[in-house]
Design a protein around this motif. Structure first.
Motif, PDB file in Angstrom:
ATOM      1  N   ASN A  47     -42.140  -0.526  39.497  1.00  0.00           N
ATOM      2  CA  ASN A  47     -40.748   0.236  39.464  1.00  0.00           C
ATOM      3  C   ASN A  47     -40.962   1.702  38.889  1.00  0.00           C
ATOM      4  N   ALA A  48     -40.405   2.704  39.671  1.00  0.00           N
ATOM      5  CA  ALA A  48     -40.555   3.964  39.337  1.00  0.00           C
ATOM      6  C   ALA A  48     -39.555   5.083  39.253  1.00  0.00           C
ATOM      7  N   VAL A  49     -39.603   5.965  38.506  1.00  0.00           N
ATOM      8  CA  VAL A  49     -38.479   7.167  38.355  1.00  0.00           C
ATOM      9  C   VAL A  49     -39.440   8.435  38.124  1.00  0.00           C
ATOM     10  N   ILE A  50     -38.914   9.608  38.775  1.00  0.00           N
ATOM     11  CA  ILE A  50     -39.499  10.790  38.575  1.00  0.00           C
ATOM     12  C   ILE A  50     -38.432  11.625  38.256  1.00  0.00           C
ATOM     13  N   VAL A  51     -38.555  12.624  37.339  1.00  0.00           N
ATOM     14  CA  VAL A  51     -37.591  13.435  36.846  1.00  0.00           C
ATOM     15  C   VAL A  51     -38.349  14.599  36.485  1.00  0.00           C
ATOM     16  N   SER A  52     -37.543  15.753  37.026  1.00  0.00           N
ATOM     17  CA  SER A  52     -37.762  17.246  36.919  1.00  0.00           C
ATOM     18  C   SER A  52     -37.760  18.030  35.481  1.00  0.00           C
ATOM     19  N   SER A  53     -36.969  17.575  34.713  1.00  0.00           N
ATOM     20  CA  SER A  53     -36.761  18.267  33.477  1.00  0.00           C
ATOM     21  C   SER A  53     -36.431  17.149  32.223  1.00  0.00           C
ATOM     22  N   ALA A  57     -37.133   8.108  27.748  1.00  0.00           N
ATOM     23  CA  ALA A  57     -37.823   7.073  28.532  1.00  0.00           C
ATOM     24  C   ALA A  57     -38.601   5.848  27.566  1.00  0.00           C
ATOM     25  N   LYS A  58     -38.308   4.565  27.816  1.00  0.00           N
ATOM     26  CA  LYS A  58     -38.813   3.539  27.077  1.00  0.00           C
ATOM     27  C   LYS A  58     -39.469   2.326  27.874  1.00  0.00           C
ATOM     28  N   GLY A  59     -40.301   1.777  27.677  1.00  0.00           N
ATOM     29  CA  GLY A  59     -40.975   0.630  28.320  1.00  0.00           C
ATOM     30  C   GLY A  59     -41.951   0.839  29.359  1.00  0.00           C
ATOM     31  N   PHE A  60     -42.233   2.229  30.025  1.00  0.00           N
ATOM     32  CA  PHE A  60     -43.292   2.474  30.882  1.00  0.00           C
ATOM     33  C   PHE A  60     -44.403   2.063  30.596  1.00  0.00           C
ATOM     34  N   ALA A  61     -45.267   1.919  31.378  1.00  0.00           N
ATOM     35  CA  ALA A  61     -46.861   1.591  31.500  1.00  0.00           C
ATOM     36  C   ALA A  61     -47.349   2.964  31.860  1.00  0.00           C
ATOM     37  N   ILE A  62     -46.958   3.845  32.883  1.00  0.00           N
ATOM     38  CA  ILE A  62     -47.245   5.247  33.151  1.00  0.00           C
ATOM     39  C   ILE A  62     -46.567   6.327  33.180  1.00  0.00           C
ATOM     40  N   LYS A  63     -47.122   7.164  32.697  1.00  0.00           N
ATOM     41  CA  LYS A  63     -46.369   8.417  32.621  1.00  0.00           C
ATOM     42  C   LYS A  63     -47.299   9.613  32.907  1.00  0.00           C
ATOM     43  N   GLU A  64     -46.958  10.427  33.839  1.00  0.00           N
ATOM     44  CA  GLU A  64     -47.901  11.548  34.564  1.00  0.00           C
ATOM     45  C   GLU A  64     -47.034  12.482  34.845  1.00  0.00           C
ATOM     46  N   THR A  65     -47.443  13.785  34.633  1.00  0.00           N
ATOM     47  CA  THR A  65     -46.614  14.854  34.832  1.00  0.00           C
ATOM     48  C   THR A  65     -47.483  15.529  36.053  1.00  0.00           C
ATOM     49  N   HIS A  66     -46.705  15.923  37.010  1.00  0.00           N
ATOM     50  CA  HIS A  66     -47.187  16.859  38.109  1.00  0.00           C
ATOM     51  C   HIS A  66     -46.437  18.142  38.497  1.00  0.00           C
ATOM     52  N   LEU A  67     -47.012  19.298  38.557  1.00  0.00           N
ATOM     53  CA  LEU A  67     -46.276  20.485  38.622  1.00  0.00           C
ATOM     54  C   LEU A  67     -46.193  20.635  40.378  1.00  0.00           C
ATOM     55  N   PHE A  68     -44.998  20.690  40.784  1.00  0.00           N
ATOM     56  CA  PHE A  68     -44.686  20.719  42.437  1.00  0.00           C
ATOM     57  C   PHE A  68     -43.764  21.999  42.474  1.00  0.00           C
ATOM     58  N   GLU A  69     -43.913  23.052  43.185  1.00  0.00           N
ATOM     59  CA  GLU A  69     -42.957  24.036  43.690  1.00  0.00           C
ATOM     60  C   GLU A  69     -42.359  24.782  42.315  1.00  0.00           C
ATOM     61  N   GLY A  70     -43.271  24.746  41.239  1.00  0.00           N
ATOM     62  CA  GLY A  70     -43.015  25.528  40.039  1.00  0.00           C
ATOM     63  C   GLY A  70     -42.219  24.752  39.193  1.00  0.00           C
ATOM     64  N   MET A  71     -42.156  23.598  39.321  1.00  0.00           N
ATOM     65  CA  MET A  71     -41.551  22.515  38.228  1.00  0.00           C
ATOM     66  C   MET A  71     -42.252  21.439  38.006  1.00  0.00           C
ATOM     67  N   PHE A  76     -42.649   7.948  35.577  1.00  0.00           N
ATOM     68  CA  PHE A  76     -42.554   6.854  34.681  1.00  0.00           C
ATOM     69  C   PHE A  76     -42.575   5.841  35.873  1.00  0.00           C
ATOM     70  N   ALA A  77     -43.456   4.850  35.336  1.00  0.00           N
ATOM     71  CA  ALA A  77     -43.832   3.773  36.148  1.00  0.00           C
ATOM     72  C   ALA A  77     -44.074   2.525  35.311  1.00  0.00           C
ATOM     73  N   ALA A  78     -43.709   1.465  35.920  1.00  0.00           N
ATOM     74  CA  ALA A  78     -43.923   0.001  34.889  1.00  0.00           C
ATOM     75  C   ALA A  78     -44.203  -1.057  35.845  1.00  0.00           C
ATOM     76  N   PRO A  79     -44.819  -1.973  35.782  1.00  0.00           N
ATOM     77  CA  PRO A  79     -44.934  -3.411  36.563  1.00  0.00           C
ATOM     78  C   PRO A  79     -43.481  -4.006  36.686  1.00  0.00           C
ATOM     79  N   ARG A  80     -43.271  -4.723  37.755  1.00  0.00           N
ATOM     80  CA  ARG A  80     -42.129  -5.134  38.034  1.00  0.00           C
ATOM     81  C   ARG A  80     -41.686  -6.300  37.382  1.00  0.00           C
TER      82      ARG A  80
END
Length: 138
Positions: A47-53, A57-71, A76-80
């Motif tokens: 299960n995944a959510v991506i947020v720009s600002s 968040a709570k309960g995630f297994a993955i938190k990764e930040t990526h710069l795209f188009e200046g933002m 956030f992702a977690a196993p189902r």
């Protein structure tokens, strides 16, 4: 974080960037990036959510930040089989956030993923009024 998981995240984000770069309009590129990235994570069992600002968040297994188009976009992702709650505290619209997965309910800009579903929980994949959100407890 295990090497295999790092590779999955990298592939999902890179595919999102590649798809987005095929689009001319900047907002359409951002929408393509967010929706493709979460779809790729979902296709890999998360299960995944991506947020720009701003977010909470709570309960995630993955938190990764990526710069795209200046933002900065935070994925956030977690196993189902894991509960995860993410609140977008910034602007709405697919250029700013996207979600994909199983057994979720959304209250405005708050989404909660459940490991399973039962008839007492209402209708899955629906958007409810923000005032119905009961809190951050599992």
């Amino acid at each position: 974080m295990a090497a295999a998981l790092i590779a999955i995240i990298g592939i999902a984000i890179q595919q999102g960037v590649q798809e987005a770069n095929r689009v001319a309009d900047i907002n359409e590129r951002k929408k393509t990036f967010t929706t493709t990235t979460v779809r790729n994570m979902n296709n890999r069992g998360y299960n995944a959510v991506i947020v720009s600002s701003g977010y909470k968040a709570k309960g995630f297994a993955i938190k990764e930040t990526h710069l795209f188009e200046g933002m900065d976009y935070t994925l956030f992702a977690a196993p189902r089989n894991q509960v995860m709650i993410v609140e977008n505290r910034g602007n709405g619209g697919y250029e700013n956030w996207a979600l994909e997965g199983t057994h979720w309910v959304r209250w405005g800009k708050i989404v909660k993923f459940h490991p399973s579903w039962n008839e007492h929980m209402g209708t899955p994949y629906e958007t409810r009024h923000e005032s119905d959100f009961v809190g951050w407890e599992y």
